[in-house]
Design a protein around this motif. Structure first.
Motif, mmCIF file in Angstrom:
data_model
loop_
_atom_site.group_PDB
_atom_site.id
_atom_site.type_symbol
_atom_site.label_atom_id
_atom_site.label_comp_id
_atom_site.label_asym_id
_atom_site.label_seq_id
_atom_site.Cartn_x
_atom_site.Cartn_y
_atom_site.Cartn_z
ATOM 1 N N LEU A 133 0.823 -1.205 0.000
ATOM 2 C CA LEU A 133 0.000 0.000 0.000
ATOM 3 C C LEU A 133 0.856 1.254 0.000
ATOM 4 C CD1 LEU A 133 -2.724 -0.782 2.656
ATOM 5 C CD2 LEU A 133 -2.941 -0.818 0.187
ATOM 6 N N GLY A 134 0.318 2.297 -0.638
ATOM 7 C CA GLY A 134 0.850 3.637 -0.459
ATOM 8 C C GLY A 134 2.236 3.860 -1.034
ATOM 9 N N GLY A 135 2.971 4.826 -0.437
ATOM 10 C CA GLY A 135 4.281 5.209 -0.938
ATOM 11 C C GLY A 135 4.190 6.524 -1.684
ATOM 12 N N ARG A 136 5.134 6.741 -2.606
ATOM 13 C CA ARG A 136 5.172 7.990 -3.380
ATOM 14 C C ARG A 136 4.222 7.855 -4.569
ATOM 15 N NH1 ARG A 136 9.313 11.429 -2.624
ATOM 16 N NH2 ARG A 136 9.589 11.915 -4.832
ATOM 17 N N VAL A 137 3.227 8.739 -4.613
ATOM 18 C CA VAL A 137 2.164 8.602 -5.622
ATOM 19 C C VAL A 137 2.218 9.760 -6.615
ATOM 20 C CG1 VAL A 137 -0.332 8.372 -5.983
ATOM 21 C CG2 VAL A 137 0.679 7.569 -3.843
ATOM 22 N N GLY A 138 2.019 9.457 -7.889
ATOM 23 C CA GLY A 138 1.837 10.484 -8.924
ATOM 24 C C GLY A 138 0.463 10.313 -9.531
ATOM 25 N N ILE A 139 -0.152 11.432 -9.953
ATOM 26 C CA ILE A 139 -1.439 11.346 -10.669
ATOM 27 C C ILE A 139 -1.241 11.925 -12.056
ATOM 28 C CG2 ILE A 139 -3.833 12.151 -10.787
ATOM 29 C CD1 ILE A 139 -3.939 12.403 -7.813
ATOM 30 N N VAL A 140 -1.654 11.199 -13.073
ATOM 31 C CA VAL A 140 -1.701 11.783 -14.418
ATOM 32 C C VAL A 140 -3.170 11.931 -14.799
ATOM 33 C CG1 VAL A 140 -1.318 9.510 -15.564
ATOM 34 C CG2 VAL A 140 -0.911 11.638 -16.818
ATOM 35 N N GLY A 141 -3.559 13.182 -15.132
ATOM 36 C CA GLY A 141 -4.957 13.498 -15.417
ATOM 37 C C GLY A 141 -5.569 14.138 -14.185
ATOM 38 N N THR A 142 -5.499 15.461 -14.096
ATOM 39 C CA THR A 142 -5.907 16.146 -12.860
ATOM 40 C C THR A 142 -7.249 16.868 -13.051
ATOM 41 O OG1 THR A 142 -4.533 18.016 -13.512
ATOM 42 C CG2 THR A 142 -3.561 16.424 -12.006
ATOM 43 N N PRO A 197 -1.851 8.564 5.748
ATOM 44 C CA PRO A 197 -0.438 8.810 6.023
ATOM 45 C C PRO A 197 0.524 7.869 5.300
ATOM 46 C CG PRO A 197 -1.603 8.036 8.006
ATOM 47 C CD PRO A 197 -2.624 8.224 6.958
ATOM 48 N N SER A 198 0.050 6.701 4.862
ATOM 49 C CA SER A 198 1.000 5.798 4.200
ATOM 50 C C SER A 198 1.267 6.192 2.741
ATOM 51 C CB SER A 198 0.501 4.357 4.282
ATOM 52 O OG SER A 198 -0.857 4.308 3.947
ATOM 53 N N SER A 199 0.565 7.213 2.241
ATOM 54 C CA SER A 199 0.802 7.660 0.859
ATOM 55 C C SER A 199 1.125 9.146 0.825
ATOM 56 C CB SER A 199 -0.457 7.432 0.021
ATOM 57 O OG SER A 199 -0.781 6.072 -0.026
ATOM 58 N N VAL A 245 3.247 13.167 -4.666
ATOM 59 C CA VAL A 245 4.472 13.932 -4.941
ATOM 60 C C VAL A 245 4.498 14.533 -6.342
ATOM 61 C CG1 VAL A 245 5.860 12.678 -3.252
ATOM 62 C CG2 VAL A 245 5.720 11.817 -5.605
ATOM 63 N N ALA A 246 3.661 14.025 -7.264
ATOM 64 C CA ALA A 246 3.752 14.529 -8.634
ATOM 65 C C ALA A 246 2.392 14.550 -9.313
ATOM 66 C CB ALA A 246 4.709 13.653 -9.435
ATOM 67 N N LEU A 247 2.195 15.596 -10.124
ATOM 68 C CA LEU A 247 0.978 15.735 -10.923
ATOM 69 C C LEU A 247 1.389 15.896 -12.375
ATOM 70 C CD1 LEU A 247 -0.771 18.466 -8.728
ATOM 71 C CD2 LEU A 247 -1.398 16.037 -8.828
ATOM 72 N N CYS A 248 0.578 15.364 -13.277
ATOM 73 C CA CYS A 248 0.909 15.478 -14.698
ATOM 74 C C CYS A 248 -0.391 15.691 -15.476
ATOM 75 C CB CYS A 248 1.604 14.193 -15.136
ATOM 76 S SG CYS A 248 2.069 14.154 -16.863
ATOM 77 N N ASP A 249 -0.393 16.633 -16.405
ATOM 78 C CA ASP A 249 -1.599 16.900 -17.184
ATOM 79 C C ASP A 249 -1.193 17.740 -18.397
ATOM 80 O OD1 ASP A 249 -4.874 16.837 -16.253
ATOM 81 O OD2 ASP A 249 -4.354 18.158 -17.930
ATOM 82 N N LEU A 287 8.474 7.070 -8.236
ATOM 83 C CA LEU A 287 7.112 6.770 -7.764
ATOM 84 C C LEU A 287 6.969 5.297 -7.378
ATOM 85 C CD1 LEU A 287 4.962 8.585 -10.493
ATOM 86 C CD2 LEU A 287 5.683 9.481 -8.267
ATOM 87 N N ASP A 288 6.158 5.061 -6.363
ATOM 88 C CA ASP A 288 5.739 3.691 -6.067
ATOM 89 C C ASP A 288 4.439 3.386 -6.795
ATOM 90 O OD1 ASP A 288 7.722 2.958 -3.978
ATOM 91 O OD2 ASP A 288 6.852 4.709 -2.980
ATOM 92 N N VAL A 289 3.601 4.435 -6.926
ATOM 93 C CA VAL A 289 2.257 4.241 -7.487
ATOM 94 C C VAL A 289 1.951 5.352 -8.489
ATOM 95 C CG1 VAL A 289 -0.208 4.127 -6.922
ATOM 96 C CG2 VAL A 289 1.454 3.310 -5.271
ATOM 97 N N LEU A 290 1.351 4.983 -9.613
ATOM 98 C CA LEU A 290 0.830 5.989 -10.545
ATOM 99 C C LEU A 290 -0.677 5.808 -10.650
ATOM 100 C CD1 LEU A 290 1.427 8.208 -12.767
ATOM 101 C CD2 LEU A 290 1.164 6.330 -14.398
ATOM 102 N N VAL A 291 -1.421 6.914 -10.503
ATOM 103 C CA VAL A 291 -2.877 6.874 -10.694
ATOM 104 C C VAL A 291 -3.169 7.496 -12.060
ATOM 105 C CG1 VAL A 291 -5.121 7.596 -9.792
ATOM 106 C CG2 VAL A 291 -3.240 7.159 -8.209
ATOM 107 N N VAL A 292 -3.871 6.758 -12.916
ATOM 108 C CA VAL A 292 -4.165 7.248 -14.270
ATOM 109 C C VAL A 292 -5.625 7.686 -14.332
ATOM 110 C CG1 VAL A 292 -4.167 6.662 -16.725
ATOM 111 C CG2 VAL A 292 -2.436 5.670 -15.207
#
Ligand SMILES: NC(=O)c1ccc[n+]([C@@H]2O[C@H](COP(=O)([O-])OP(=O)(O)OC[C@H]3O[C@@H](n4cnc5c(N)ncnc54)[C@H](O)[C@@H]3O)[C@@H](O)[C@H]2O)c1
Length: 467
Positions: A10-19, A50-52, A55-59, A97-102
């Motif tokens: 679970l969790g870690g350093r997360v980035g989201i692409v598509g904001t 708290p476990s996530s 750290v990054a956003l992309c769009d 990143l540990d996780v990317l959310v698309v």
């Protein structure tokens, strides 16, 4: 059938692409409890766990990324680094990143899923996983080659009502499943929203069969634990669109609601300036990319259907009759599952009716299914065992977005909120992987194909692979 990804770290350093809309934060006024409840989607959800760390956003659009950073500031969180879409690979390299959310437009998911997998990142993608066969094959190949992890965020699985249906069927209460009858209604606020923006173009969304019904097709695969094999469908643009609007008399003459006098009295219009979050995300951001989120639903460039009938045959011999209507006066669904020991019925009225703005109605918030709707209706599960009296089955009634499914899913993917206990392994198994994503999408693609050709479509032939 599911090889759940729910057990991944679970969790870690997360980035989201598509904001955009799906990634935003909002508040929900529940009619039944008269309480404002935070509806936490990705930015807010990550900040609350708290476990996530986000750290990054992309769009493509910097203004929308700034909106999310403002939100992080309000929540007392450090800002995330912003990357234009052209620097996505750089983001992967620099941010570890540990996780990317698309959460980009559906037809672009694969552009981000595939490189993230090759970079060894755990991928959480919004549904539909993708929109065509070639893109689907690229994703499956990348998972295979990297032994990576893709979770398709089918939040409907986490709705307690849906989970209960699966439990009841799996426990044998209705015996072996023979057939399913499933009707889903989208009302003229939520349903119309698919016709105001990019979803109305099939090459962007795959049409409602892929964009919306993949949720429902996934639920059926999950409920009856079987794979879809054959699909036949008929679909049409029956209500929205220029010609239909002229015939029914609903059409008004404007291109988009912004600055339009005509749109002021159009109950189908959305007024982005009226809602602070929609204003910030779209109204004030459109100078960057010309993304018009408030187009007239009675326009002549719509390439998707709004009324669709589908027949599906499954690997266990069961069949389904399915109908989606996107212009209904009320919103909700009815599912009936017939087995050789009885029948299960689920009825959910999400919103009992809608009124236009001049009669006190509003598109406030609930335009895109991310929160409970106004004029809440009822929901119930009825079990009809053969030769017995029917019983209403008790289950937890979910509060909040998608029947409470959103929060439960967010706890599973980003770790629980402080004070919440870690969810049990039963929730972990609700996670859907790339095969689940491909099968759900494939029913929609096959239906689209059948709409065009008038022929029955075999899923294995369409995908060119047996899943
Ligand atoms: N599970 C659910 O209940 C649910 C609900 C709503 C939306 N969704 C899904 O979430 C995703 C986003 O939907 P939304 O309503 O937020 O849409 P949106 O239009 O509000 O946001 C999409 C964002 O993606 C960005 N974008 C578009 N093309 C891009 C590209 N090539 N590269 C990078 N960024 C790009 C846009 O600028 C925008 O900020 C979709 O896949 C949709 O199906 C799921």
């Amino acid at each position: 059938m599911s090889q759940s990804n729910g057990q991944a770290k679970l969790g870690g350093r997360v980035g989201i692409v598509g904001t955009g809309h799906r990634a935003r934060e909002d508040l929900l006024l529940t009619a039944a409890w008269l309480l404002w409840i935070p509806v936490a989607l990705y930015t807010n959800a990550i900040a609350a766990r708290p476990s996530s760390q986000l750290v990054a956003l992309c769009d493509l659009n910097e203004e929308r990324m700034k909106y999310h950073n403002e939100l992080l500031k309000k929540l007392g969180q450090p800002e995330a680094k912003m990357y234009p879409a052209t620097d996505f690979e750089k983001m992967l390299k620099d941010e570890k990143l540990d996780v990317l959310v698309v959460t980009t437009v559906d037809a672009t998911h694969d552009q981000y899923i595939v490189p993230a997998l090759y970079a060894g990142i755990r991928v959480l993608t919004e549904k539909p996983m993708t929109t065509d066969v070639e893109k689907c094959k690229r994703i499956l190949k990348a998972v295979d080659e990297t032994k990576g992890s893709v979770q398709v965020l089918f939040n409907y699985r986490y709705n307690p009502a849906h989970w209960k249906v699966e439990e009841l069927v799996a426990s044998g209460k209705i015996g072996n499943v023979k057939s399913v009858h499933f009707e889903w209604l989208l009302d003229t606020v939520h349903g119309a929203d698919y016709f105001r923006r990019w979803h109305r173009y099939k090459d962007r969304s795959g049409g409602l069969m892929v964009h919306k019904s993949s949720h429902h097709f996934d639920l059926v695969n999950f409920w009856i634990n079987a794979k879809p094999k054959e699909v036949f469908g008929m679909g049409s643009l029956a209500f929205y669109g220029a010609e239909n609007g002229k015939k029914s008399g609903w059409a008004k003459d404007y291109y988009r609601a912004r600055d339009s006098k005509e749109a002021e009295t159009d109950p189908f219009a959305i007024h982005l300036g009226d809602q602070p979050d929609l204003k910030a995300l779209y109204h004030d951001a459109e100078h960057v990319d010309n993304y018009h989120r408030d187009m007239n639903v009675f326009a002549d460039d719509i390439t998707i259907e709004d009324d669709m009938s589908v027949l599906v045959k499954y690997s266990n011999g069961a069949t389904m009759t399915y109908h989606l209507t996107a212009y209904s006066p009320w919103e909700g669904y009815r599912v009936m599952i017939n087995g050789d020991k009885g029948r299960l019925e689920l009825e959910v009225v999400e919103s009992a009716f809608r009124l236009p703005k001049n009669k006190g109605g509003s598109a406030e918030g609930a335009v895109h299914g991310e929160k409970a709707l106004p004029n809440e209706g009822r929901q119930k599960i009825i079990l009809h065992p053969l030769w017995e009296t029917p019983q209403e089955v008790p289950y937890e009634i979910g509060k909040g977005g998608h029947g409470g499914g959103d929060d439960r899913m967010l706890d599973q993917i980003f770790g629980p909120r402080p004070g919440m206990v870690e969810k049990d392994s039963a929730v972990a198994r609700l996670g859907a992987n790339q095969i689940d994503g491909a099968l759900a999408m494939a029913v929609g693609l096959a239906a689209n194909e059948s709409f065009k050709t008038g022929k029955l479509v075999k899923i294995d032939e369409l995908l060119g692979v047996v899943l």
